[in-house]
Design an enzyme around this catalytic site. Structure first.
Site, PDB file in Angstrom:
ATOM      1  N   LYS A 182      40.569   5.922  77.902  1.00  0.00           N
ATOM      2  CA  LYS A 182      41.013   7.662  77.257  1.00  0.00           C
ATOM      3  C   LYS A 182      41.009   8.811  78.023  1.00  0.00           C
ATOM      4  CE  LYS A 182      39.113   9.349  72.987  1.00  0.00           C
ATOM      5  NZ  LYS A 182      38.310   9.118  71.892  1.00  0.00           N
ATOM      6  N   SER A 222      40.500   8.483  66.998  1.00  0.00           N
ATOM      7  CA  SER A 222      40.995   9.706  67.880  1.00  0.00           C
ATOM      8  C   SER A 222      41.079   8.416  69.239  1.00  0.00           C
ATOM      9  CB  SER A 222      39.846  10.082  68.629  1.00  0.00           C
ATOM     10  OG  SER A 222      38.839   9.767  69.276  1.00  0.00           O
ATOM     11  N   SER A 263      36.024   5.730  66.063  1.00  0.00           N
ATOM     12  CA  SER A 263      37.677   5.805  67.116  1.00  0.00           C
ATOM     13  C   SER A 263      37.837   4.969  67.736  1.00  0.00           C
ATOM     14  CB  SER A 263      37.626   7.472  67.318  1.00  0.00           C
ATOM     15  OG  SER A 263      37.367   8.453  66.735  1.00  0.00           O
TER      16      SER A 263
END
Ligand code: NAG
Ligand code: NAG
Ligand code: NAG
Ligand code: NAG
Ligand code: NAG
Ligand code: NAG
Ligand code: NAG
Length: 527
Positions: A116, A197, A221
């Site tokens: 990420k 996210s 997330s």
């Protein structure tokens, strides 16, 4: 890192002009015969050993898939210009069976990993949380988890897209959108949400653009995007994995964890990233207490549900499914859990669950605003070079580049609220105390009084319950609704309960084998 707000999720439609059929998904072969698509870490390691596959071939395959699929799915922000070199190095080490000092031919040796984009790597990749404001910033070193991945011999394939700033710029920003990454799309249903996210991490493993990935979670997330994209996500106990070098939201709640296609893959990654890190010493000092001797792979047991006590809290978690087809599927899953030897404790309640789930009254937002400002400012100050050095600079940057950062569409209300805080004052202290109380009297009490091994819930609405207390959980694919949108089943537990959660999740996965790869991308998915 990783904040997700279910109620505020938005639907994003693709431009109607998108007319494409991508045949890349059908290209299964690399080397001569080994099918890479859907291969697990275990399969890949076996293929390496039998010389059916090299890491170079694996990386070439994924780079090809990213080239074809990513213009639509936007799960990846950057690919690593050094990925092929790292693959060659892994291939050489395997040939000599002599890995570099300190590393070993472990489960992740030669396996490509996507990070990420809030997870720092000291290489040619940028680390930006998807924001243009951090383009060109230089991190002082690898994040703690990246050091561990490199030590395990993994290949850093690139950076995954995300909801910008891990969904902590605005309560009203879309899942999966960032200025640098564009709008990530759900490979199962392009018109639907990816959730966030850690959207790109989930999209990319789901669509076979990479073997495994890392995401981060502050509140939902990892588990939400994993369930929306029909993959497995593990949110580790806070402190089991280092957050050093990760663009933060809250040191109290942030956790780094795997997002993968199978429980086994996720456990391979977990094994590689857990443990003490002197750069995140306060939190990870406890890690060794939780980590079992011999690692986590031993808990991949097909009979892992035998004798497990599972709690079912229907209100409000089962109500909000709101889809009779999905609700029926869940009842079938509960039956299956029972059939596999689990003891279900039904109709339990979590004290003050409505207060826990209410971001605005639980104290969570109050605490996060203040923690975010402090921890982000500390992160930015440590950068070797950076266009911005504080949250206030980030706000100014967004104002200066409001078009590119879409400030009118997706404002920066969280940034502004956070900027107006001034450390942990009286109000924040009270908020933190409220959260501790809600956690103790709610989830902890439920688990202890009923002697539960795990709580079982659909989707990720339960995330706040876990977020406050730093509790872990694992989501596993559980089905597809009538439109084809995936949903997950989520197992959560007390701190350090990863071994039990892995047994439960693996046994469920093996008994159901729900996951299927996403369909080929075509216009009829855009409805
Ligand atoms: C995907 O597309 C390829 C050709 O581009 C085709 O051979 C394959 O059958 C398709 N798969 C599905 C599930 O439609
Ligand atoms: C990092 O960002 C810069 C823009 O500032 C870009 O030129 C460069 O290509 C990016 N690096 C990678 C590996 O994509
Ligand atoms: C998925 O898309 C449908 C319309 O096709 C919409 O009704 C639904 O609300 C969407 N769900 C999510 C979670 O975005
Ligand atoms: C749970 O409660 C529902 C009513 O709300 C009831 O129909 C069901 O029998 C209960 N199940 C158990 C196992 O107690
Ligand atoms: C952010 O806070 C700083 C003080 O810490 C203040 O100087 C600045 O004006 C604030 N910025 C905004 C946009 O509110
Ligand atoms: C924003 O623009 C102002 C005025 O041009 C400039 O002084 C400031 O440095 C810029 N800040 C950032 C972070 O871009
Ligand atoms: C703490 O909880 C009490 C009781 O529910 C509430 O009145 C108070 O507003 C809460 N404080 C904060 C800072 O959220």
């Amino acid at each position: 890192m990783a904040f997700h707000c279910e109620i505020l999720r938005r639907l994003f439609l693709l431009p109607a002009l998108l007319v494409l059929t991508i045949s890349g998904l059908s290209k299964n072969l690399a080397g001569d015969s080994f099918p890479i698509r859907e291969a697990s870490v275990h399969d890949l390691q076996a293929a390496f050993q039998q010389k059916q596959l090299s890491s170079r071939q694996l990386v070439e395959f994924y780079l090809g898939e990213i080239g074809k699929l990513n213009p639509v799915l936007r799960g990846v922000i950057e690919v690593n210009p050094d990925a092929l070199n790292q693959a060659d190095k892994a291939d050489r080490e395997r040939k000599m069976n002599a890995p570099a000092a300190g590393s070993s031919l472990s489960g992740l040796h030669g396996i490509p990993v996507l990070l990420k984009d809030n997870i720092g790597s000291k290489d040619r990749l940028n680390t930006t949380a998807g924001s243009l404001a951090l383009e060109g910033s230089i991190v002082p070193g690898d994040a703690g988890v990246v050091k561990k991945l490199r030590k395990a011999g993994a290949i850093i394939l690139g950076k995954a897209s995300l909801a910008e700033w891990s969904h902590f710029r605005s309560l009203n920003q879309p899942s999966g959108w960032s200025a640098r990454g564009g709008q990530g799309l759900n490979p199962y249903l392009l018109s639907n949400d990816t959730c966030g996210s850690s959207s790109g991490s989930a999209i990319s493993v789901a669509a076979n653009m990479v073997a495994v990935s890392l995401g981060t979670e502050t509140d939902g997330s990892i588990i939400c995007p994993a369930s929306f994209n029909s993959v497995v996500g593990i949110k580790p106990t806070v402190g089991l994995t280092s957050r050093a070098g990760v663009i933060p939201i809250s040191p109290r709640q942030d956790s780094v964890g795997p997002i993968c296609r199978t429980v086994s893959d996720a456990v391979h990654v977990l094994d590689a990233i857990v443990g003490f890190d002197k750069k995140d010493a306060k939190a990870t000092r406890k890690a060794s207490r939780f980590i079992p001797k011999g690692g986590y792979l031993q808990f991949l047991k097909e009979n892992g549900l035998q004798g497990k006590r599972l709690g079912i809290v229907r209100k409000p978690f089962f109500k909000i499914i709101g889809d009779s087809f999905v609700e029926k599927a869940f009842e079938e899953h509960l039956k299956k859990l029972r059939k596999k030897g689990a003891i279900l404790m039904d109709n339990l309640t979590i004290a003050q669950v409505d207060a826990i789930l209410d971001l605005f009254h639980s104290g969570e937002l109050i605490a996060l605003y203040a923690e975010f400002k402090q921890s982000l400012n500390a992160y930015l100050k440590e950068l070797v070079a950076s266009p911005i050095r504080s949250l206030a600079d980030a706000i100014a940057f967004n104002q200066n580049f409001s078009k590119l950062e879409k400030i009118e569409e997706y404002p920066q209300d969280i940034f502004l609220n956070a900027n107006s805080t001034n450390g942990i004052g009286e109000v924040e202290k009270e908020a933190l105390m409220n959260m501790s109380r809600l956690s103790r009297d709610g989830f902890e009490k439920l688990m202890m009084e009923n002697n539960l091994d795990a709580l079982v819930t659909p989707d990720s609405r339960v995330s706040s319950v876990l977020a406050f207390g730093g509790y872990p959980g694992i989501t596993v694919p559980a089905g597809y609704n009538r439109k084809g949108l995936p949903f997950g089943i989520f197992f959560s537990g007390l701190k350090g309960s990863e071994p039990k959660l892995i047994e439960i999740a693996y046994a469920f996965e093996q008994a159901t084998k729900v996951r299927v790869p996403p369909p080929n991308i075509s216009t009829d998915m855009i409805s």
